[in-house]
Design a protein around this motif. Structure first.
Motif, short mmCIF file in Angstrom:
data_model
loop_
_atom_site.label_atom_id
_atom_site.label_comp_id
_atom_site.label_asym_id
_atom_site.label_seq_id
_atom_site.Cartn_x
_atom_site.Cartn_y
_atom_site.Cartn_z
N PRO A 22 0.81 -1.23 0.00
CA PRO A 22 0.00 0.00 0.00
C PRO A 22 0.85 1.28 0.00
N SER A 23 1.91 1.28 0.79
CA SER A 23 2.77 2.47 0.84
C SER A 23 3.52 2.67 -0.47
N LEU A 24 3.98 1.58 -1.08
CA LEU A 24 4.68 1.69 -2.35
C LEU A 24 3.75 2.22 -3.44
N LYS A 25 2.53 1.75 -3.47
CA LYS A 25 1.56 2.22 -4.45
C LYS A 25 1.35 3.73 -4.31
N GLU A 26 1.13 4.18 -3.08
CA GLU A 26 0.92 5.61 -2.86
C GLU A 26 2.15 6.41 -3.27
N ALA A 35 5.50 14.66 -10.97
CA ALA A 35 6.33 14.84 -12.15
C ALA A 35 5.50 15.12 -13.41
N GLY A 36 4.19 15.17 -13.25
CA GLY A 36 3.33 15.42 -14.41
C GLY A 36 3.27 14.26 -15.38
N GLN A 37 3.52 13.07 -14.88
CA GLN A 37 3.51 11.87 -15.71
C GLN A 37 2.15 11.17 -15.60
N PRO A 38 1.70 10.50 -16.69
CA PRO A 38 0.36 9.90 -16.69
C PRO A 38 0.26 8.54 -16.01
N TYR A 39 1.39 7.97 -15.62
CA TYR A 39 1.38 6.60 -15.10
C TYR A 39 0.77 6.55 -13.69
N ARG A 40 -0.12 5.57 -13.49
CA ARG A 40 -0.68 5.32 -12.18
C ARG A 40 -0.68 3.81 -11.95
N PHE A 41 -0.51 3.39 -10.71
CA PHE A 41 -0.33 1.98 -10.40
C PHE A 41 -1.35 1.53 -9.36
N ASP A 42 -1.79 0.28 -9.49
CA ASP A 42 -2.66 -0.30 -8.47
C ASP A 42 -1.87 -1.36 -7.71
N LEU A 43 -2.49 -1.92 -6.67
CA LEU A 43 -1.78 -2.89 -5.82
C LEU A 43 -1.34 -4.12 -6.60
N LYS A 44 -2.16 -4.57 -7.55
CA LYS A 44 -1.81 -5.74 -8.34
C LYS A 44 -0.54 -5.50 -9.14
N ASP A 79 13.01 7.42 -5.42
CA ASP A 79 13.46 8.50 -4.53
C ASP A 79 12.33 8.94 -3.60
N TYR A 80 11.13 9.04 -4.15
CA TYR A 80 10.02 9.46 -3.30
C TYR A 80 9.59 8.32 -2.38
N GLU A 81 9.72 7.10 -2.85
CA GLU A 81 9.39 5.92 -2.03
C GLU A 81 10.18 5.94 -0.72
N LEU A 82 11.47 6.22 -0.79
CA LEU A 82 12.30 6.23 0.42
C LEU A 82 11.83 7.30 1.41
N VAL A 83 11.42 8.44 0.87
CA VAL A 83 10.91 9.51 1.73
C VAL A 83 9.57 9.10 2.35
N TYR A 84 8.69 8.55 1.54
CA TYR A 84 7.34 8.20 1.99
C TYR A 84 7.36 7.07 3.02
N LEU A 85 8.22 6.09 2.80
CA LEU A 85 8.26 4.94 3.70
C LEU A 85 8.76 5.28 5.10
#
Length: 215
Positions: A22-26, A35-44, A79-85
């Motif tokens: 869940p944290s990685l997805k967010e 970053a203005g990028q269109p990519y979005r990810f779900d848990l799967k 990079d943002y993952e490390l901050v968020y986690l």
């Protein structure tokens, strides 16, 4: 056991010690939005990336990009993952600290992961795991595949006999390449058909580990 033959347990991280999906997805989605990028990810999707190297992840996450472009986008996510986690760590599986405390009395404990730089350090700090592990190695530190990192850590730490605990088929295949013993963490993210040695929960590890080291 520690005084004579150095026996060690090498652990995978995601899907074996904790669930950070869940944290990685967010984190990934916020990074892409910022970053203005269109990519979005779900848990799967995030689950399908677990255990992969950054290069392998890019091929799945950014299929319309070159590997160089994909790695640049993945770096933004990472990079943002490390901050968020740091403030939103993953969830340890039940009994992890209790069992690790038990295992460290007889064995030397390490982590070997395909994660990028800083990920294991983040896990250890955010979950207060410093007392349990004697060392670790991750793909981002060595640029080596997992099987080579297993052997690298074995040699570096002067380990005589080891068992690798991981949750995916790739973990098993990499452990077999390294010609080491493997236990499937069947409660994790991956499925393995006909797995010979497996645990359905973390607290089943001590008895199976003792059995495998006696073989």
């Amino acid at each position: 056991m520690k005084e004579n033959i150095k026996r060690a347990i090498f652990f995978d991280l995601d899907g074996t010690l904790w669930d950070a999906l869940p944290s990685l997805k967010e984190a990934y989605n916020i990074a892409m939005e910022n970053a203005g990028q269109p990519y979005r990810f779900d848990l799967k999707q995030i689950k399908s990336y677990m255990g992969l190297t950054p290069e392998e992840t890019c091929l799945l996450a950014f299929k319309d990009k070159t590997i160089e472009e994909g790695l640049a986008l993945f770096k933004l996510c990472y990079d943002y993952e490390l901050v968020y986690l740091r403030d939103h760590p993953g969830t340890l599986y039940p009994h992890v600290k209790e069992v690790l405390g038990q295992l460290k009395k007889d064995y030397h404990l390490y982590i070997v992961s395909n994660a990028d730089k800083g990920y294991i350090e983040n896990f250890i700090a955010s979950c207060h795991m410093e007392e349990y592990f004697e060392g670790f190695v991750q793909a981002g530190d060595t640029s080596l595949p997992k099987w080579k990192n297993i052997l690298y850590l074995k040699e570096r730490e002067h380990v005589d006999d080891l068992i690798y605990v991981g949750d995916t088929l790739k973990d098993k295949e990499e452990t077999q390449k390294a010609q080491q013993k493997f236990i499937h963490a069947a409660y994790g993210f991956g499925q393995i058909e006909d797995d010979e040695y497996f645990v359905s929960s973390f607290d089943e590890l001590p008895s199976l580990i003792k059995k495998l080291f006696s073989i």
